[in-house]
Design a protein around this motif. Structure first.
Motif, PDB file in Angstrom:
ATOM      1  N   ASP A 230       0.926  -1.163   0.001  1.00  0.00           N
ATOM      2  CA  ASP A 230      -0.021  -0.028   0.023  1.00  0.00           C
ATOM      3  C   ASP A 230       0.799   1.304  -0.159  1.00  0.00           C
ATOM      4  OD1 ASP A 230      -2.405  -1.768  -0.035  1.00  0.00           O
ATOM      5  OD2 ASP A 230      -2.457  -1.508   2.150  1.00  0.00           O
ATOM      6  N   MET A 231       1.742   1.412  -0.923  1.00  0.00           N
ATOM      7  CA  MET A 231       2.549   2.466  -1.164  1.00  0.00           C
ATOM      8  C   MET A 231       2.399   3.212  -2.437  1.00  0.00           C
ATOM      9  SD  MET A 231       6.019   0.432   0.178  1.00  0.00           S
ATOM     10  CE  MET A 231       7.322   2.033  -0.381  1.00  0.00           C
ATOM     11  N   GLU A 232       1.122   3.791  -2.598  1.00  0.00           N
ATOM     12  CA  GLU A 232       0.857   4.574  -3.491  1.00  0.00           C
ATOM     13  C   GLU A 232       1.732   5.882  -3.789  1.00  0.00           C
ATOM     14  OE1 GLU A 232      -1.457   3.576  -5.679  1.00  0.00           O
ATOM     15  OE2 GLU A 232      -2.083   1.654  -4.708  1.00  0.00           O
ATOM     16  N   GLY A 233       1.869   6.017  -5.167  1.00  0.00           N
ATOM     17  CA  GLY A 233       2.720   7.320  -5.475  1.00  0.00           C
ATOM     18  C   GLY A 233       4.087   7.104  -5.160  1.00  0.00           C
ATOM     19  N   GLN A 234       4.737   5.834  -4.950  1.00  0.00           N
ATOM     20  CA  GLN A 234       6.166   5.571  -4.544  1.00  0.00           C
ATOM     21  C   GLN A 234       6.689   4.711  -5.343  1.00  0.00           C
ATOM     22  OE1 GLN A 234       6.866   5.049  -0.066  1.00  0.00           O
ATOM     23  NE2 GLN A 234       5.366   6.504   0.456  1.00  0.00           N
ATOM     24  N   GLN A 235       6.164   4.366  -6.514  1.00  0.00           N
ATOM     25  CA  GLN A 235       6.633   3.244  -7.493  1.00  0.00           C
ATOM     26  C   GLN A 235       7.904   3.591  -8.127  1.00  0.00           C
ATOM     27  OE1 GLN A 235       3.881   2.217 -10.505  1.00  0.00           O
ATOM     28  NE2 GLN A 235       5.292   0.617 -11.345  1.00  0.00           N
ATOM     29  N   LEU A 236       8.474   4.879  -8.331  1.00  0.00           N
ATOM     30  CA  LEU A 236       9.705   5.185  -9.060  1.00  0.00           C
ATOM     31  C   LEU A 236      10.676   5.212  -7.946  1.00  0.00           C
ATOM     32  CD1 LEU A 236       8.643   8.382 -11.432  1.00  0.00           C
ATOM     33  CD2 LEU A 236       9.008   6.018 -11.806  1.00  0.00           C
ATOM     34  N   LEU A 237      10.393   5.530  -6.636  1.00  0.00           N
ATOM     35  CA  LEU A 237      11.241   5.320  -5.693  1.00  0.00           C
ATOM     36  C   LEU A 237      11.681   3.810  -5.468  1.00  0.00           C
ATOM     37  CD1 LEU A 237      10.004   8.023  -2.992  1.00  0.00           C
ATOM     38  CD2 LEU A 237      11.872   8.230  -4.651  1.00  0.00           C
ATOM     39  N   VAL A 238      10.706   3.155  -5.586  1.00  0.00           N
ATOM     40  CA  VAL A 238      11.082   1.616  -5.300  1.00  0.00           C
ATOM     41  C   VAL A 238      11.553   0.959  -6.574  1.00  0.00           C
ATOM     42  CG1 VAL A 238       9.972  -0.712  -5.037  1.00  0.00           C
ATOM     43  CG2 VAL A 238       9.201   1.363  -3.914  1.00  0.00           C
ATOM     44  N   ALA A 239      11.351   1.575  -7.614  1.00  0.00           N
ATOM     45  CA  ALA A 239      11.824   1.056  -9.199  1.00  0.00           C
ATOM     46  C   ALA A 239      13.512   1.341  -9.320  1.00  0.00           C
ATOM     47  CB  ALA A 239      10.928   1.449 -10.265  1.00  0.00           C
ATOM     48  N   TYR A 240      13.597   2.502  -8.901  1.00  0.00           N
ATOM     49  CA  TYR A 240      15.078   2.772  -8.880  1.00  0.00           C
ATOM     50  C   TYR A 240      16.230   1.800  -8.301  1.00  0.00           C
ATOM     51  CZ  TYR A 240      19.577   5.416  -8.521  1.00  0.00           C
ATOM     52  OH  TYR A 240      20.765   5.712  -8.734  1.00  0.00           O
ATOM     53  N   PRO A 241      16.096   1.596  -7.005  1.00  0.00           N
ATOM     54  CA  PRO A 241      17.076   0.474  -6.481  1.00  0.00           C
ATOM     55  C   PRO A 241      16.933  -1.104  -7.064  1.00  0.00           C
ATOM     56  CG  PRO A 241      15.344   0.889  -4.898  1.00  0.00           C
ATOM     57  CD  PRO A 241      15.282   1.906  -5.791  1.00  0.00           C
ATOM     58  N   CYS A 242      15.685  -1.400  -7.642  1.00  0.00           N
ATOM     59  CA  CYS A 242      15.243  -2.634  -8.098  1.00  0.00           C
ATOM     60  C   CYS A 242      16.148  -2.389  -9.481  1.00  0.00           C
ATOM     61  CB  CYS A 242      13.928  -2.852  -8.393  1.00  0.00           C
ATOM     62  SG  CYS A 242      13.024  -3.021  -6.802  1.00  0.00           S
ATOM     63  N   ALA A 243      15.972  -1.608 -10.386  1.00  0.00           N
ATOM     64  CA  ALA A 243      16.797  -1.367 -11.675  1.00  0.00           C
ATOM     65  C   ALA A 243      18.318  -1.359 -11.413  1.00  0.00           C
ATOM     66  CB  ALA A 243      16.533   0.175 -12.293  1.00  0.00           C
ATOM     67  N   LEU A 244      18.797  -0.995 -10.258  1.00  0.00           N
ATOM     68  CA  LEU A 244      20.253  -1.128  -9.997  1.00  0.00           C
ATOM     69  C   LEU A 244      20.656  -2.605  -9.806  1.00  0.00           C
ATOM     70  CD1 LEU A 244      21.110   1.774  -7.487  1.00  0.00           C
ATOM     71  CD2 LEU A 244      21.761   1.801 -10.118  1.00  0.00           C
ATOM     72  N   LEU A 245      19.753  -3.250  -9.201  1.00  0.00           N
ATOM     73  CA  LEU A 245      19.952  -4.712  -8.964  1.00  0.00           C
ATOM     74  C   LEU A 245      19.897  -5.583 -10.115  1.00  0.00           C
ATOM     75  CD1 LEU A 245      20.261  -7.277  -6.914  1.00  0.00           C
ATOM     76  CD2 LEU A 245      17.790  -7.104  -6.783  1.00  0.00           C
ATOM     77  N   TYR A 246      18.639  -5.347 -10.918  1.00  0.00           N
ATOM     78  CA  TYR A 246      18.672  -6.098 -12.209  1.00  0.00           C
ATOM     79  C   TYR A 246      19.688  -5.626 -13.303  1.00  0.00           C
ATOM     80  CZ  TYR A 246      14.369  -7.848 -10.407  1.00  0.00           C
ATOM     81  OH  TYR A 246      13.436  -8.667  -9.496  1.00  0.00           O
ATOM     82  N   GLY A 247      20.290  -4.393 -13.235  1.00  0.00           N
ATOM     83  CA  GLY A 247      21.461  -3.874 -13.975  1.00  0.00           C
ATOM     84  C   GLY A 247      22.765  -4.874 -13.841  1.00  0.00           C
ATOM     85  N   LEU A 248      23.012  -5.258 -12.417  1.00  0.00           N
ATOM     86  CA  LEU A 248      23.958  -6.280 -12.330  1.00  0.00           C
ATOM     87  C   LEU A 248      23.887  -7.548 -13.045  1.00  0.00           C
ATOM     88  CD1 LEU A 248      24.575  -5.730  -8.664  1.00  0.00           C
ATOM     89  CD2 LEU A 248      25.965  -4.561 -10.407  1.00  0.00           C
ATOM     90  N   PHE A 249      22.425  -8.115 -13.123  1.00  0.00           N
ATOM     91  CA  PHE A 249      22.370  -9.386 -13.733  1.00  0.00           C
ATOM     92  C   PHE A 249      22.589  -9.115 -15.339  1.00  0.00           C
ATOM     93  CE2 PHE A 249      19.985 -10.213  -9.611  1.00  0.00           C
ATOM     94  CZ  PHE A 249      20.530 -11.550  -9.555  1.00  0.00           C
ATOM     95  N   ALA A 250      22.148  -8.044 -15.804  1.00  0.00           N
ATOM     96  CA  ALA A 250      22.360  -7.598 -17.030  1.00  0.00           C
ATOM     97  C   ALA A 250      23.823  -7.609 -17.651  1.00  0.00           C
ATOM     98  CB  ALA A 250      21.512  -6.285 -17.498  1.00  0.00           C
ATOM     99  N   LEU A 251      24.461  -6.873 -16.684  1.00  0.00           N
ATOM    100  CA  LEU A 251      25.822  -6.908 -16.950  1.00  0.00           C
ATOM    101  C   LEU A 251      26.652  -8.283 -17.083  1.00  0.00           C
ATOM    102  CD1 LEU A 251      26.878  -3.936 -14.836  1.00  0.00           C
ATOM    103  CD2 LEU A 251      26.684  -3.731 -17.352  1.00  0.00           C
ATOM    104  N   LEU A 252      26.086  -9.133 -16.056  1.00  0.00           N
ATOM    105  CA  LEU A 252      26.664 -10.315 -16.106  1.00  0.00           C
ATOM    106  C   LEU A 252      26.002 -11.271 -17.312  1.00  0.00           C
ATOM    107  CD1 LEU A 252      27.897 -12.566 -13.929  1.00  0.00           C
ATOM    108  CD2 LEU A 252      25.979 -12.948 -13.130  1.00  0.00           C
ATOM    109  N   THR A 253      24.921 -10.891 -17.752  1.00  0.00           N
ATOM    110  CA  THR A 253      24.523 -11.607 -18.846  1.00  0.00           C
ATOM    111  C   THR A 253      25.243 -11.040 -20.183  1.00  0.00           C
ATOM    112  OG1 THR A 253      22.151 -11.897 -18.060  1.00  0.00           O
ATOM    113  CG2 THR A 253      22.312 -12.266 -20.287  1.00  0.00           C
ATOM    114  N   VAL A 254      25.336  -9.935 -20.550  1.00  0.00           N
ATOM    115  CA  VAL A 254      25.922  -9.235 -21.608  1.00  0.00           C
ATOM    116  C   VAL A 254      27.499  -9.537 -21.778  1.00  0.00           C
ATOM    117  CG1 VAL A 254      26.313  -7.139 -22.911  1.00  0.00           C
ATOM    118  CG2 VAL A 254      24.053  -7.478 -21.805  1.00  0.00           C
ATOM    119  N   PHE A 255      28.077  -9.344 -20.744  1.00  0.00           N
ATOM    120  CA  PHE A 255      29.466  -9.569 -20.748  1.00  0.00           C
ATOM    121  C   PHE A 255      29.821 -10.643 -19.893  1.00  0.00           C
ATOM    122  CE2 PHE A 255      28.619  -4.950 -20.468  1.00  0.00           C
ATOM    123  CZ  PHE A 255      29.272  -4.472 -21.679  1.00  0.00           C
TER     124      PHE A 255
END
Length: 255
Positions: A230-255
């Motif tokens: 129930d954190m309405e209006g805070q999706q971008l604040l939660v999405a930013y750290p999640c993007a950093l985490l999945y960016g590590l997996f993307a780097l592991l996949t690409v390189f």
């Protein structure tokens, strides 16, 4: 000497006579006959006849005898038997619900679909473990043995997101729920690693595809966290750290 003989005759002198001996013999015989007749009477006494209980009851108490009878409906109505029928299946007790796994997978694959908070707020780790193994297997097919990095980054990333969400939300969240959501949202990354088996991602197309997958994973994870906590209006604040985490997996996949 005459005195000695007289003393002997006086010493053995008694009042017991033969008549007394015959009388005692007769008394003993009479006692034996009496005892023998008693035994014979006891032996010859006829046994008691069996009297039915109906004849006894006719002259006395006229009540009823209540005898227990087996009730076949008792076992069917027993609460202990009904409790076995009401128990959930074994896979559901172990936390493996295929219906919920399928619904969570569809929610991740469609970022625009609203998430069901009652289903997403569960510590279901069957799907995340499956997707982690699938990511490692596809990377292995591409010639990259990265199972240890996948598990290590997953554990550290879940711990960081868990601490961040507990600071941002008032209700709080469990570590198992965070690991479950982040693991399910790893499914688009499995698609990226699967495409790396067929062509190289080290180029413009691979970079663009990796960015799209990162945005996809982070939006799906943030949408589920917002719906469950129930954190309405805070999706971008939660999405930013999640993007950093999945960016590590993307780097592991690409390189």
């Amino acid at each position: 000497m005459s005195n000695l003989g007289q003393f002997d005759s006086d010493f053995y002198q008694s009042n017991y006579t033969i008549e007394n001996q015959e009388q005692s013999c007769n008394d003993s015989n009479a006692y034996g006959n009496l005892y023998g007749s008693g035994e014979q009477q006891a032996i010859e006494q006829p046994p008691l006849a069996f009297v039915p209980p109906e004849m006894l009851m006719s002259s006395g108490y006229t009540g009823q005898y209540f005898q227990p009878a087996s009730n076949p409906d008792y076992y069917s109505q027993s609460p202990y038997v009904d409790s076995f029928d009401e128990e959930p299946p074994l896979l559901e007790e172990l936390g493996i619900n295929f219906d919920h796994i399928w619904q969570k997978t569809l929610t991740v694959l469609n970022p625009l679909k609203p998430a069901d908070g009652s289903i997403m707020n569960e510590t279901d780790l069957a799907g995340p473990i499956l997707f982690c193994v699938a990511l490692g297997a596809t990377l292995l097919l591409a010639g990259k043995v990265q199972f240890g990095y996948i598990y290590g980054m997953s554990a550290i990333g879940c711990l960081g997101i868990y601490a961040l969400l507990n600071l941002m939300s008032s209700s709080g969240v469990s570590y198992g729920c965070v690991a479950s959501v982040l693991g399910y949202c790893l499914l688009p990354m499995v698609i990226l690693s699967g495409s790396a088996v067929f062509f190289s991602l080290q180029g413009t197309i691979g970079t663009v595809l990796a960015l799209v997958i990162i945005v996809w994973c982070s939006l799906s994870a943030s949408k589920i966290f917002i719906s469950a906590l129930d954190m309405e209006g805070q999706q971008l604040l939660v999405a930013y750290p999640c993007a950093l985490l999945y960016g590590l997996f993307a780097l592991l996949t690409v390189f």
